[in-house]
Design an enzyme around this catalytic site. Structure first.
Site, PDB file in Angstrom:
ATOM      1  N   ALA A  54       1.447  -5.311  12.421  1.00 58.89           N
ATOM      2  CA  ALA A  54       2.485  -4.713  11.393  1.00 58.89           C
ATOM      3  C   ALA A  54       2.232  -5.461   9.328  1.00 58.89           C
ATOM      4  O   ALA A  54       1.683  -5.612   9.604  1.00 58.89           O
ATOM      5  CB  ALA A  54       3.875  -5.530  11.537  1.00 58.89           C
ATOM      6  N   CYS A  55       2.317  -3.945   7.900  1.00 62.16           N
ATOM      7  CA  CYS A  55       2.746  -4.276   7.622  1.00 62.16           C
ATOM      8  C   CYS A  55       3.456  -5.702   6.520  1.00 62.16           C
ATOM      9  O   CYS A  55       4.212  -5.681   7.357  1.00 62.16           O
ATOM     10  CB  CYS A  55       2.752  -3.237   6.649  1.00 62.16           C
ATOM     11  SG  CYS A  55       2.168  -1.918   6.699  1.00 62.16           S
ATOM     12  N   PRO A  56       2.478  -6.425   6.016  1.00 61.04           N
ATOM     13  CA  PRO A  56       1.265  -6.192   5.157  1.00 61.04           C
ATOM     14  C   PRO A  56       0.084  -6.247   5.627  1.00 61.04           C
ATOM     15  O   PRO A  56      -0.866  -6.503   4.952  1.00 61.04           O
ATOM     16  CB  PRO A  56       1.744  -6.245   3.683  1.00 61.04           C
ATOM     17  CG  PRO A  56       2.447  -8.255   4.312  1.00 61.04           C
ATOM     18  CD  PRO A  56       3.438  -7.699   5.279  1.00 61.04           C
ATOM     19  N   GLN A  64       2.726   2.541   7.128  1.00 54.51           N
ATOM     20  CA  GLN A  64       3.092   2.564   5.657  1.00 54.51           C
ATOM     21  C   GLN A  64       0.877   1.774   4.615  1.00 54.51           C
ATOM     22  O   GLN A  64       0.809   1.497   3.379  1.00 54.51           O
ATOM     23  CB  GLN A  64       2.906   0.840   5.811  1.00 54.51           C
ATOM     24  CG  GLN A  64       3.660   0.205   4.087  1.00 54.51           C
ATOM     25  CD  GLN A  64       5.226   0.854   3.400  1.00 54.51           C
ATOM     26  OE1 GLN A  64       5.794   1.346   4.220  1.00 54.51           O
ATOM     27  NE2 GLN A  64       4.904   0.636   2.228  1.00 54.51           N
TER      28      GLN A  64
END
Lengths: 80, 381
Positions: free
Chosen positions: A18-20, A47
């Site tokens: 998942a971001c970041p 993202q």
């Protein structure tokens, strides 16, 4: 199918993160790279499309291509 | 035949898991059908959240240390030693001091985080941290005598332990200097590697206006490349130089080398299924807490909840039943917003955090939990 004909120096596979996470993985690899190296970041996080380009804009590195043809993104970043 | 469970690491995850297994599998352990061994290279259990308060003169390192033997159930075999290799094919662990390898049927890697200051030139000499006992004490010496100048908090490495702690530090420092009438003479700057002030967008959105209100300078897209201890400057990969009088940094983190050497993951983090906590590269190996790459914060609450899940899964495996317990990403965190106010967040894989309005009640809840923590380590809370 990808039409990008670039041979990366190294590949960072951040699919599933998942971001970041993907951007941080890319930054970590750029830290140890040499000028002229091309790092390919694989990410399936939407993202990353903005994260990666915004970060590259802040640096002298260059986003030379983005592969959006598969089920994940491929970002080719040339290290300054 | 005796089923052997080895837990590698006696931090929050390892200690809570050991005590939970002792409770859950008590009859089998008493009958000699199950053995649970907890291996740690320090006879003490260390509760790291205490370190945030040390630089402000509010806590001492001893407040975060207790002998593991006093915390862990007597039915657990406690081995104080260092594991030097993991053989996942032969199912055994090489020990630095002990005689012969230690065999296992189930292995849980709970080796936590270590600091890697040496990855950034000049950081060890020019920076301070509160992510270690020695770092917190050295930072205390500097911070308590600081009356003017530029305090820079730089998040150098991510992922790092307790993602809220950098925000907490600058919020506390702002309030602490303000209450002492020194804030006009102390400039505070916070740097973060990505384009917002925290990795989680919801927490970033909550924190950014507070920083603005309190005149805390923010530098985003700041990935520290080097520190010059003589010139007192920190330089980013993005080309920004910051002068500092006192640098408090969150150093790069790593796990332990035996994880990489065993082929379980990179940089000491074990690749796992984020729901079952099973290692991807080996059978009957699990990881929890900081050592597991689940994508959730490296925080004590995560290790605590994961330990409960793993205890149930291991008990099911040992009893020959399907293991059904899964980890849902539950994370809970108090966030200090000053010296006498705090917020609170709770989230999981599906539900994002929504920080509670800061209050004195939440601040005291955090301090009360920090003292109650020893009940958690014992498996009681």
């Amino acid at each position: 199918m990808s039409t990008i004909d670039i041979e990366p120096t190294d590949t960072v596979d951040a699919r599933g993160a998942a971001c970041p996470g993907p951007l941080m993985d890319l930054i970590g690899r750029v830290r140890s790279a040499s000028p002229g190296d091309v790092i390919l970041l694989l990410s399936d996080a939407e993202q990353s499309l903005t994260d990666v380009s915004e970060w590259v804009d802040e640096t002298d590195n260059e986003l030379v291509a983005v592969d959006e043809s598969g089920d994940h993104y491929g970002f080719y970043v040339e290290v300054a | 035949m005796t089923e052997r469970v080895a837990i590698l690491g006696g931090g929050t995850g390892g200690a809570v898991l050991a005590n939970n297994l002792a409770e859950r599998l008590g009859p089998e352990i008493d009958a000699g059908d199950v053995e649970v061994t907890l291996i740690n290279d320090d006879p003490d259990h260390v509760y790291k959240p205490v370190w945030l308060y040390i630089p402000f003169g509010q806590r001492e390192p001893a407040d975060g240390r207790r002998p593991l033997r006093d915390l862990v159930d007597d039915r657990i075999d406690l081995t104080i030693d260092r594991v030097t290799a993991i053989d996942t094919d032969g199912k055994e662990l090489a020990l630095r001091d002990g005689a012969g390898p230690l065999g296992y049927d189930y292995l849980v890697v709970a080796t936590g985080s270590t600091l890697a200051d040496d990855e950034i030139p000049g950081l060890a000499a020019g920076g301070h941290d509160y992510y270690s006992e020695s770092g917190a004490l050295a930072l205390r010496d500097e911070l308590l005598s600081m009356t003017e100048g530029h305090l820079v908090l730089s998040v150098v490495g991510t992922p790092h332990m307790c993602p809220a702690a950098p925000l907490e530090f600058v919020f506390m420092a702002d309030d602490w200097f303000r209450k002492r009438g020194l804030r006009d003479d102390v400039e505070i700057t916070y740097t973060y590697p990505i384009q917002r002030v925290h990795g989680n967008p919801h927490i970033a959105e909550w924190a950014a206006p507070i920083m603005d209100e309190r005149d805390i300078n923010v530098e985003t897209f700041f990935n520290a490349e080097s520190v010059d201890p003589d010139a007192k400057t920190i330089t980013s990969m993005e080309g920004t130089d910051l002068d500092y009088d006192l640098l408090a940094a969150i150093p790069p983190h790593r796990g332990v080398d035996v994880v990489d050497e065993a082929g379980l993951g990179d940089r000491g983090w074990v690749d796992v299924d984020k729901h079952t906590l099973e290692a991807e590269a080996a059978d009957d190996v699990y990881a929890l807490g900081d050592a597991a790459t689940t994508g959730v914060p490296k925080a004590g609450s995560v290790a605590h909840y994961q330990a409960g899940v793993l205890s149930q899964r291991l008990a099911s495996e040992i009893r020959g039943r399907p293991a059904t317990a899964t980890y849902d990403g539950k994370t809970l965190c108090f966030v200090e917003t000053g010296m006498d106010a705090a917020s609170f967040v709770e989230f999981d894989y599906e539900n994002p955090p929504s920080p509670a309005p800061p209050s004195e009640k939440l601040h005291w809840s955090k301090l009360a939990y920090n003292d109650s923590y020893w009940l958690t380590a014992r498996g009681l809370l």
